[in-house]
Design a protein around this motif. Sequence first.
Motif, mmCIF file in Angstrom:
data_model
loop_
_atom_site.group_PDB
_atom_site.id
_atom_site.type_symbol
_atom_site.label_atom_id
_atom_site.label_comp_id
_atom_site.label_asym_id
_atom_site.label_seq_id
_atom_site.Cartn_x
_atom_site.Cartn_y
_atom_site.Cartn_z
ATOM 1 N N ARG A 149 0.813 -1.223 0.000
ATOM 2 C CA ARG A 149 0.000 0.000 0.000
ATOM 3 C C ARG A 149 0.845 1.270 0.000
ATOM 4 O O ARG A 149 0.622 2.170 -0.811
ATOM 5 C CB ARG A 149 -0.937 -0.016 1.218
ATOM 6 C CG ARG A 149 -1.794 1.195 1.372
ATOM 7 C CD ARG A 149 -2.924 1.163 0.424
ATOM 8 N NE ARG A 149 -3.866 2.218 0.764
ATOM 9 C CZ ARG A 149 -4.805 2.633 -0.035
ATOM 10 N NH1 ARG A 149 -4.971 2.074 -1.207
ATOM 11 N NH2 ARG A 149 -5.623 3.590 0.317
ATOM 12 N N LEU A 150 1.799 1.347 0.891
ATOM 13 C CA LEU A 150 2.647 2.533 0.976
ATOM 14 C C LEU A 150 3.458 2.703 -0.310
ATOM 15 O O LEU A 150 3.568 3.810 -0.843
ATOM 16 C CB LEU A 150 3.567 2.459 2.197
ATOM 17 C CG LEU A 150 4.391 3.696 2.495
ATOM 18 C CD1 LEU A 150 3.505 4.931 2.662
ATOM 19 C CD2 LEU A 150 5.229 3.477 3.746
ATOM 20 N N ILE A 170 -3.190 11.982 -2.102
ATOM 21 C CA ILE A 170 -2.220 10.900 -1.879
ATOM 22 C C ILE A 170 -1.536 11.064 -0.527
ATOM 23 O O ILE A 170 -1.401 10.090 0.228
ATOM 24 C CB ILE A 170 -1.187 10.854 -3.021
ATOM 25 C CG1 ILE A 170 -1.874 10.473 -4.341
ATOM 26 C CG2 ILE A 170 -0.064 9.872 -2.691
ATOM 27 C CD1 ILE A 170 -1.016 10.695 -5.571
ATOM 28 N N ARG A 171 -1.117 12.270 -0.191
ATOM 29 C CA ARG A 171 -0.459 12.499 1.103
ATOM 30 C C ARG A 171 -1.394 12.198 2.270
ATOM 31 O O ARG A 171 -0.964 11.670 3.299
ATOM 32 C CB ARG A 171 0.060 13.928 1.185
ATOM 33 C CG ARG A 171 1.283 14.130 0.316
ATOM 34 C CD ARG A 171 1.832 15.519 0.429
ATOM 35 N NE ARG A 171 2.984 15.672 -0.471
ATOM 36 C CZ ARG A 171 3.475 16.834 -0.822
ATOM 37 N NH1 ARG A 171 2.966 17.955 -0.351
ATOM 38 N NH2 ARG A 171 4.502 16.896 -1.646
ATOM 39 N N HIS A 172 -2.661 12.533 2.101
ATOM 40 C CA HIS A 172 -3.657 12.217 3.123
ATOM 41 C C HIS A 172 -3.744 10.698 3.316
ATOM 42 O O HIS A 172 -3.772 10.208 4.455
ATOM 43 C CB HIS A 172 -5.019 12.797 2.716
ATOM 44 C CG HIS A 172 -6.118 12.469 3.657
ATOM 45 N ND1 HIS A 172 -6.242 13.081 4.888
ATOM 46 C CD2 HIS A 172 -7.140 11.591 3.565
ATOM 47 C CE1 HIS A 172 -7.295 12.587 5.506
ATOM 48 N NE2 HIS A 172 -7.854 11.681 4.722
ATOM 49 N N GLU A 173 -3.762 9.964 2.219
ATOM 50 C CA GLU A 173 -3.815 8.499 2.296
ATOM 51 C C GLU A 173 -2.548 7.939 2.939
ATOM 52 O O GLU A 173 -2.614 6.989 3.725
ATOM 53 C CB GLU A 173 -4.002 7.899 0.903
ATOM 54 C CG GLU A 173 -5.362 8.146 0.305
ATOM 55 C CD GLU A 173 -6.491 7.445 1.054
ATOM 56 O OE1 GLU A 173 -6.280 6.321 1.552
ATOM 57 O OE2 GLU A 173 -7.579 8.031 1.134
ATOM 58 N N ILE A 174 -1.400 8.510 2.612
ATOM 59 C CA ILE A 174 -0.139 8.060 3.217
ATOM 60 C C ILE A 174 -0.175 8.294 4.723
ATOM 61 O O ILE A 174 0.173 7.404 5.513
ATOM 62 C CB ILE A 174 1.076 8.774 2.576
ATOM 63 C CG1 ILE A 174 1.294 8.273 1.154
ATOM 64 C CG2 ILE A 174 2.334 8.580 3.426
ATOM 65 C CD1 ILE A 174 2.334 9.053 0.352
ATOM 66 N N ASN A 175 -0.615 9.476 5.141
ATOM 67 C CA ASN A 175 -0.699 9.785 6.573
ATOM 68 C C ASN A 175 -1.668 8.857 7.289
ATOM 69 O O ASN A 175 -1.385 8.405 8.406
ATOM 70 C CB ASN A 175 -1.090 11.244 6.785
ATOM 71 C CG ASN A 175 0.021 12.199 6.438
ATOM 72 O OD1 ASN A 175 1.196 11.827 6.440
ATOM 73 N ND2 ASN A 175 -0.331 13.420 6.100
ATOM 74 N N TYR A 229 -2.466 5.805 6.383
ATOM 75 C CA TYR A 229 -1.846 4.487 6.406
ATOM 76 C C TYR A 229 -0.807 4.395 7.512
ATOM 77 O O TYR A 229 -0.782 3.436 8.293
ATOM 78 C CB TYR A 229 -1.210 4.175 5.054
ATOM 79 C CG TYR A 229 -0.519 2.839 5.016
ATOM 80 C CD1 TYR A 229 -1.256 1.678 4.826
ATOM 81 C CD2 TYR A 229 0.853 2.731 5.189
ATOM 82 C CE1 TYR A 229 -0.627 0.441 4.816
ATOM 83 C CE2 TYR A 229 1.488 1.505 5.175
ATOM 84 C CZ TYR A 229 0.740 0.364 4.988
ATOM 85 O OH TYR A 229 1.352 -0.857 4.990
ATOM 86 N N ILE A 230 0.045 5.402 7.611
ATOM 87 C CA ILE A 230 1.108 5.413 8.623
ATOM 88 C C ILE A 230 0.521 5.464 10.030
ATOM 89 O O ILE A 230 0.981 4.760 10.932
ATOM 90 C CB ILE A 230 2.083 6.576 8.371
ATOM 91 C CG1 ILE A 230 2.882 6.308 7.100
ATOM 92 C CG2 ILE A 230 3.010 6.791 9.560
ATOM 93 C CD1 ILE A 230 3.731 7.468 6.633
ATOM 94 N N SER A 231 -0.508 6.277 10.225
ATOM 95 C CA SER A 231 -1.094 6.389 11.567
ATOM 96 C C SER A 231 -1.794 5.091 11.990
ATOM 97 O O SER A 231 -1.801 4.751 13.169
ATOM 98 C CB SER A 231 -2.062 7.572 11.639
ATOM 99 O OG SER A 231 -3.189 7.351 10.847
#
Length: 70
Positions: A26-27, A58-63, A65-67
């Motif tokens: 995913r990442l 995309i950055r929102h999705e990355i954040n 995912y990480i959280s």
Amino acid sequence: MIRVKTLYDVQQVLKRFGTFIYTGDRLGDLELMQNEITELYKAGLIDIESYRTAILVIRHEINNYISKKG
């Protein structure tokens, strides 16, 4: 201008230009999408507003995912 509100919309933009991204990571997929959107913008294929919105999505999705992995 291309309307981009969701990650699905980002995928549809990429698909329009013949880019399909799915590695199972995913990442990694999100990072590849970010790179591809940037290249489309640099090539003049998408406008600045579509580029900015897609990168934000995309950055929102990355954040997210990480959280969740956190």
